[in-house]
Write a protein that holds these residues in place. Sequence first.
Motif, PDB file in Angstrom:
ATOM      1  N   PHE A 120       0.846  -1.199   0.000  1.00  0.00           N
ATOM      2  CA  PHE A 120       0.000   0.000   0.000  1.00  0.00           C
ATOM      3  C   PHE A 120       0.881   1.249   0.000  1.00  0.00           C
ATOM      4  O   PHE A 120       1.665   1.465   0.929  1.00  0.00           O
ATOM      5  CB  PHE A 120      -0.923   0.013   1.220  1.00  0.00           C
ATOM      6  N   THR A 121       0.733   2.078  -1.032  1.00  0.00           N
ATOM      7  CA  THR A 121       1.617   3.229  -1.233  1.00  0.00           C
ATOM      8  C   THR A 121       1.528   4.240  -0.101  1.00  0.00           C
ATOM      9  O   THR A 121       2.547   4.733   0.385  1.00  0.00           O
ATOM     10  CB  THR A 121       1.264   3.934  -2.566  1.00  0.00           C
ATOM     11  N   HIS A 122       0.304   4.569   0.329  1.00  0.00           N
ATOM     12  CA  HIS A 122       0.123   5.678   1.276  1.00  0.00           C
ATOM     13  C   HIS A 122       0.356   5.266   2.725  1.00  0.00           C
ATOM     14  O   HIS A 122       0.996   5.990   3.488  1.00  0.00           O
ATOM     15  CB  HIS A 122      -1.269   6.297   1.102  1.00  0.00           C
ATOM     16  N   SER A 123      -0.150   4.124   3.118  1.00  0.00           N
ATOM     17  CA  SER A 123      -0.004   3.705   4.510  1.00  0.00           C
ATOM     18  C   SER A 123       1.313   2.970   4.762  1.00  0.00           C
ATOM     19  O   SER A 123       1.646   2.667   5.903  1.00  0.00           O
ATOM     20  CB  SER A 123      -1.172   2.811   4.934  1.00  0.00           C
ATOM     21  N   LYS A 124       2.073   2.710   3.677  1.00  0.00           N
ATOM     22  CA  LYS A 124       3.353   1.978   3.791  1.00  0.00           C
ATOM     23  C   LYS A 124       3.152   0.653   4.512  1.00  0.00           C
ATOM     24  O   LYS A 124       3.904   0.288   5.411  1.00  0.00           O
ATOM     25  CB  LYS A 124       4.401   2.827   4.535  1.00  0.00           C
ATOM     26  N   LEU A 125       2.102  -0.061   4.114  1.00  0.00           N
ATOM     27  CA  LEU A 125       1.790  -1.353   4.706  1.00  0.00           C
ATOM     28  C   LEU A 125       1.883  -2.455   3.660  1.00  0.00           C
ATOM     29  O   LEU A 125       1.474  -2.263   2.518  1.00  0.00           O
ATOM     30  CB  LEU A 125       0.370  -1.369   5.289  1.00  0.00           C
ATOM     31  N   VAL A 126       2.407  -3.594   4.083  1.00  0.00           N
ATOM     32  CA  VAL A 126       2.394  -4.778   3.231  1.00  0.00           C
ATOM     33  C   VAL A 126       0.948  -5.270   3.114  1.00  0.00           C
ATOM     34  O   VAL A 126       0.263  -5.438   4.123  1.00  0.00           O
ATOM     35  CB  VAL A 126       3.276  -5.894   3.839  1.00  0.00           C
ATOM     36  N   LYS A 127       0.481  -5.490   1.895  1.00  0.00           N
ATOM     37  CA  LYS A 127      -0.811  -6.160   1.682  1.00  0.00           C
ATOM     38  C   LYS A 127      -0.574  -7.668   1.677  1.00  0.00           C
ATOM     39  O   LYS A 127      -1.190  -8.414   2.432  1.00  0.00           O
ATOM     40  CB  LYS A 127      -1.453  -5.690   0.377  1.00  0.00           C
ATOM     41  N   THR A 128       0.342  -8.108   0.811  1.00  0.00           N
ATOM     42  CA  THR A 128       0.827  -9.495   0.841  1.00  0.00           C
ATOM     43  C   THR A 128       2.312  -9.490   0.507  1.00  0.00           C
ATOM     44  O   THR A 128       2.781  -8.644  -0.279  1.00  0.00           O
ATOM     45  CB  THR A 128       0.104 -10.407  -0.176  1.00  0.00           C
ATOM     46  N   PHE A 129       3.047 -10.419   1.102  1.00  0.00           N
ATOM     47  CA  PHE A 129       4.474 -10.555   0.828  1.00  0.00           C
ATOM     48  C   PHE A 129       4.818 -12.036   0.932  1.00  0.00           C
ATOM     49  O   PHE A 129       4.594 -12.662   1.971  1.00  0.00           O
ATOM     50  CB  PHE A 129       5.292  -9.740   1.844  1.00  0.00           C
ATOM     51  N   SER A 130       5.326 -12.607  -0.168  1.00  0.00           N
ATOM     52  CA  SER A 130       5.679 -14.031  -0.142  1.00  0.00           C
ATOM     53  C   SER A 130       7.143 -14.219  -0.506  1.00  0.00           C
ATOM     54  O   SER A 130       7.689 -13.501  -1.351  1.00  0.00           O
ATOM     55  CB  SER A 130       4.798 -14.828  -1.094  1.00  0.00           C
ATOM     56  N   VAL A 131       7.766 -15.190   0.157  1.00  0.00           N
ATOM     57  CA  VAL A 131       9.141 -15.594  -0.132  1.00  0.00           C
ATOM     58  C   VAL A 131       9.115 -17.098  -0.377  1.00  0.00           C
ATOM     59  O   VAL A 131       8.708 -17.864   0.496  1.00  0.00           O
ATOM     60  CB  VAL A 131      10.097 -15.272   1.037  1.00  0.00           C
ATOM     61  N   SER A 132       9.526 -17.499  -1.576  1.00  0.00           N
ATOM     62  CA  SER A 132       9.504 -18.926  -1.931  1.00  0.00           C
ATOM     63  C   SER A 132      10.903 -19.393  -2.300  1.00  0.00           C
ATOM     64  O   SER A 132      11.659 -18.664  -2.952  1.00  0.00           O
ATOM     65  CB  SER A 132       8.576 -19.173  -3.126  1.00  0.00           C
TER      66      SER A 132
END
Length: 237
Positions: free
Chosen positions: A146-158
């Motif tokens: 999220f650009t404005h809140s600087k929050l991860v919506k989803t983040f995956s590491v495979s």
Amino acid sequence: MKLALFLMATLASTSTLAQQCNIDSAHLKADYKITNTHNHEQSTQSLTLWRNSSQVAHQREVITELWQHLANKQIRPIRYFNAEQRGIEYQPSEVRGIQNWSAKSQLVDNHLIEKMTLLNTQGTGCDEVKNYTLSENGNDFNLAFFTHSKLVKTFSVSNKKSQTTTLLSLNNVNTDEPLISAQFAKWDRFQTTDYADIGDNEGDPFLAKMINLGFIEHGATGFYNQQGDAIQGGHHH
């Protein structure tokens, strides 16, 4: 003609307003789910990110790790044990590898985002999300941010080699400032011990138990995961 131009200008300014975002990104509570998959076996845990101006906390079931961003740009960590309502306070010099505020406040380091490829941007205003990807050292990273809140919506590491995937997904965001202030005030009331003084307080049953479990260890960071395994990038004498 003038009326048409006026209407066009009005519509343009209205759409600009609609795209603005007034979310207070400095005071929020964001609830996440972490899903670990290894060889098709799955485990989940919850993580809550709290922001309160120059303080950030990562709250898990057993432990809450809180960081204070000091005026000199250093970061001072405090580790709270939720059930016992106790804490260990560290000085910035006692723990290395933590002087990156973005990793604490966003859960993903700005240096990593800068290395990633921007695939696209979706949504507008508060809902604007940037989608990134990166393949490095056998790991595939995918981030929706999220650009404005600087929050991860989803983040995956495979990692295909080890057949493991870790997925961080956002469930809920709360910007109720009194609730957030009250939670930080509650942590502030917990009884704390300075890391440097632990050696003088080993008769304390709580500290003895935490040392025995591996959550506190002399000469190391004092930063461990819930299994008691040392988190990398620590401080060694």
